[in-house]
Design a protein around this motif. Structure first.
Motif, PDB file in Angstrom:
ATOM      1  N   SER A 171      -7.059   0.436  -6.917  1.00 57.76           N
ATOM      2  CA  SER A 171      -7.060   2.008  -6.054  1.00 57.76           C
ATOM      3  C   SER A 171      -8.218   2.212  -5.510  1.00 57.76           C
ATOM      4  O   SER A 171      -9.216   1.873  -6.075  1.00 57.76           O
ATOM      5  CB  SER A 171      -6.525   3.088  -7.197  1.00 57.76           C
ATOM      6  OG  SER A 171      -5.507   2.824  -7.897  1.00 57.76           O
ATOM      7  N   GLN A 193       0.812  -1.124   0.064  1.00 58.89           N
ATOM      8  CA  GLN A 193      -0.003   0.018   0.079  1.00 58.89           C
ATOM      9  C   GLN A 193       0.957   1.279  -0.034  1.00 58.89           C
ATOM     10  O   GLN A 193       1.797   1.374   0.859  1.00 58.89           O
ATOM     11  CB  GLN A 193      -0.902  -0.052   1.196  1.00 58.89           C
ATOM     12  CG  GLN A 193      -1.975  -1.096   1.316  1.00 58.89           C
ATOM     13  CD  GLN A 193      -2.885  -1.224   2.223  1.00 58.89           C
ATOM     14  OE1 GLN A 193      -3.216  -2.136   2.702  1.00 58.89           O
ATOM     15  NE2 GLN A 193      -3.526  -0.068   2.752  1.00 58.89           N
ATOM     16  N   CYS A 243      -5.925  -3.341   2.126  1.00 60.68           N
ATOM     17  CA  CYS A 243      -5.980  -3.776   0.737  1.00 60.68           C
ATOM     18  C   CYS A 243      -5.511  -5.220   0.903  1.00 60.68           C
ATOM     19  O   CYS A 243      -4.627  -5.727   1.555  1.00 60.68           O
ATOM     20  CB  CYS A 243      -4.843  -3.152  -0.006  1.00 60.68           C
ATOM     21  SG  CYS A 243      -5.010  -3.738  -1.943  1.00 60.68           S
ATOM     22  N   GLY A 298      -2.047  -6.095   2.818  1.00 57.21           N
ATOM     23  CA  GLY A 298      -1.054  -5.232   3.028  1.00 57.21           C
ATOM     24  C   GLY A 298      -0.795  -4.694   4.298  1.00 57.21           C
ATOM     25  O   GLY A 298      -1.889  -5.070   5.316  1.00 57.21           O
ATOM     26  N   TRP A 322     -10.614  -4.249  -0.960  1.00 53.20           N
ATOM     27  CA  TRP A 322     -10.567  -3.075  -0.127  1.00 53.20           C
ATOM     28  C   TRP A 322     -11.282  -3.238   1.156  1.00 53.20           C
ATOM     29  O   TRP A 322     -12.455  -3.341   1.060  1.00 53.20           O
ATOM     30  CB  TRP A 322     -10.774  -1.863  -0.628  1.00 53.20           C
ATOM     31  CG  TRP A 322      -9.524  -1.284  -1.318  1.00 53.20           C
ATOM     32  CD1 TRP A 322      -9.173  -1.138  -2.631  1.00 53.20           C
ATOM     33  CD2 TRP A 322      -8.212  -0.588  -0.708  1.00 53.20           C
ATOM     34  NE1 TRP A 322      -8.002  -0.710  -3.149  1.00 53.20           N
ATOM     35  CE2 TRP A 322      -7.356  -0.354  -1.984  1.00 53.20           C
ATOM     36  CE3 TRP A 322      -7.941  -0.371   0.483  1.00 53.20           C
ATOM     37  CZ2 TRP A 322      -6.238   0.327  -1.942  1.00 53.20           C
ATOM     38  CZ3 TRP A 322      -6.450   0.231   0.435  1.00 53.20           C
ATOM     39  CH2 TRP A 322      -5.679   0.485  -0.392  1.00 53.20           C
ATOM     40  N   LEU A 338      -6.053   5.999  -2.652  1.00 56.78           N
ATOM     41  CA  LEU A 338      -5.157   4.818  -1.972  1.00 56.78           C
ATOM     42  C   LEU A 338      -4.871   3.875  -2.944  1.00 56.78           C
ATOM     43  O   LEU A 338      -5.543   3.233  -3.592  1.00 56.78           O
ATOM     44  CB  LEU A 338      -6.068   4.467  -0.623  1.00 56.78           C
ATOM     45  CG  LEU A 338      -6.378   5.299   0.237  1.00 56.78           C
ATOM     46  CD1 LEU A 338      -7.289   4.710   1.395  1.00 56.78           C
ATOM     47  CD2 LEU A 338      -5.335   5.950   1.062  1.00 56.78           C
ATOM     48  N   GLU A 339      -3.655   3.707  -2.987  1.00 59.54           N
ATOM     49  CA  GLU A 339      -2.919   2.924  -3.903  1.00 59.54           C
ATOM     50  C   GLU A 339      -2.641   1.520  -3.568  1.00 59.54           C
ATOM     51  O   GLU A 339      -1.997   1.525  -2.342  1.00 59.54           O
ATOM     52  CB  GLU A 339      -1.832   3.279  -4.709  1.00 59.54           C
ATOM     53  CG  GLU A 339      -2.152   4.902  -5.360  1.00 59.54           C
ATOM     54  CD  GLU A 339      -3.112   4.757  -6.648  1.00 59.54           C
ATOM     55  OE1 GLU A 339      -3.528   5.980  -7.129  1.00 59.54           O
ATOM     56  OE2 GLU A 339      -3.235   3.775  -7.045  1.00 59.54           O
ATOM     57  N   CYS A 340      -2.909   0.400  -4.170  1.00 62.07           N
ATOM     58  CA  CYS A 340      -2.347  -0.881  -3.717  1.00 62.07           C
ATOM     59  C   CYS A 340      -1.833  -1.794  -4.909  1.00 62.07           C
ATOM     60  O   CYS A 340      -2.285  -1.696  -5.997  1.00 62.07           O
ATOM     61  CB  CYS A 340      -3.480  -1.553  -3.199  1.00 62.07           C
ATOM     62  SG  CYS A 340      -3.198  -3.335  -2.861  1.00 62.07           S
ATOM     63  N   SER A 360      -3.365   1.553   5.623  1.00 62.97           N
ATOM     64  CA  SER A 360      -3.076   2.960   5.296  1.00 62.97           C
ATOM     65  C   SER A 360      -4.024   3.509   6.383  1.00 62.97           C
ATOM     66  O   SER A 360      -5.265   3.434   6.505  1.00 62.97           O
ATOM     67  CB  SER A 360      -3.588   3.397   3.968  1.00 62.97           C
ATOM     68  OG  SER A 360      -2.910   2.742   3.085  1.00 62.97           O
TER      69      SER A 360
END
Lengths: 112, 116
Positions: free
Chosen positions: B75, B6, B91, B108, B34, B21-23, B111
């Motif tokens: 995302s 993440q 994620c 992950g 997510w 938020l990126e994964c 976040s």
């Protein structure tokens, strides 16, 4: 309705004091039961997958077992570093979507 | 080892901001998820995707959207952040099920999003 219940919510043990955490489930068509360990502020870390009643898996001081209605995570002679929240999750069959159902977790605290 | 990464561990955003938020996962998993995790409520599924450009609503999709343009990347988008979206976002990814067996979901690191 599919459901996963973990007990107890919290457990305090002395170092070396063995015990078990319970995960009861009611689902139709079990595809897998998963155990995770989660430390504060971090993502869940995979521990075990069990697929059928009678199956057992072990890793260091942890042993997971599975029946048709529940799973136990046995912890033998725990150490303070075993303190964490332990999550149980169940994947039920018949759906395309692969969603799994999580329990609320058991917070385990091992006192030195 | 499975790796789900993440991009941001800690974010602070203002109310009304758009948040991404990126994964990324490196195991060629078909499925990506997510979740958000809040004390007392456990893990709740926001969205999941079982293939590129495919998405399905989870239990709490309101206020969120997702994007999956590439297999390895998923995302989560908060179109207009609100204070009740302050939470830990997780994620996860997994292979598609084979036969009767499910497949393990790998997570992950999470976040932490604070909306002020």
């Amino acid at each position: 309705e599919d459901q996963v219940t973990q007990s107890p919510e919290a457990l305090r043990l002395q170092e070396g004091e063995s015990s078990s955490l319970n995960c009861s489930y009611t689902v139709s068509g079990l595809r897998g039961l998963f155990w995770y360990r989660q430390d504060p502020g971090k993502g869940p870390e995979f521990l075990f997958t069990l697929y059928s009643a009678g199956e057992e898996k072990e890793k260091e001081r942890l042993k997971a077992t599975l029946t048709k209605k529940e799973s136990f995570l046995h912890i033998t002679a725990p150490k303070p570093e075993d303190s964490a929240t332990y999550l149980c999750a169940v994947q039920a069959g018949g759906n395309r979507d692969d969603k799994i159902i999580f329990g609320k977790g058991t917070r385990l605290h091992i006192l030195p | 080892d499975v790796k789900v990464t993440q991009s941001s561990r800690y974010l602070v955003k203002r109310t009304g901001e758009k948040v991404f938020l990126e994964c990324v996962q490196d195991m060629d998993h078909e499925n990506m998820f997510w979740y958000r995790q809040d004390p007392g409520l456990g893990l709740r599924l926001i969205y999941f995707s079982y293939d590129v450009k495919m998405k399905e609503k989870g239990d709490i999709p309101e206020g969120y959207s997702v994007s999956r343009e590439k297999k390895e990347r998923f995302s989560l988008i908060l179109e207009s952040a609100s204070t009740n979206q302050t939470s830990m976002y997780l994620c996860a990814s997994s292979l598609s099920p084979s036969g009767r067996k499910g497949n393990t979901i790998y997570f992950g690191e999470g976040s932490w999003l604070t909306v002020v």
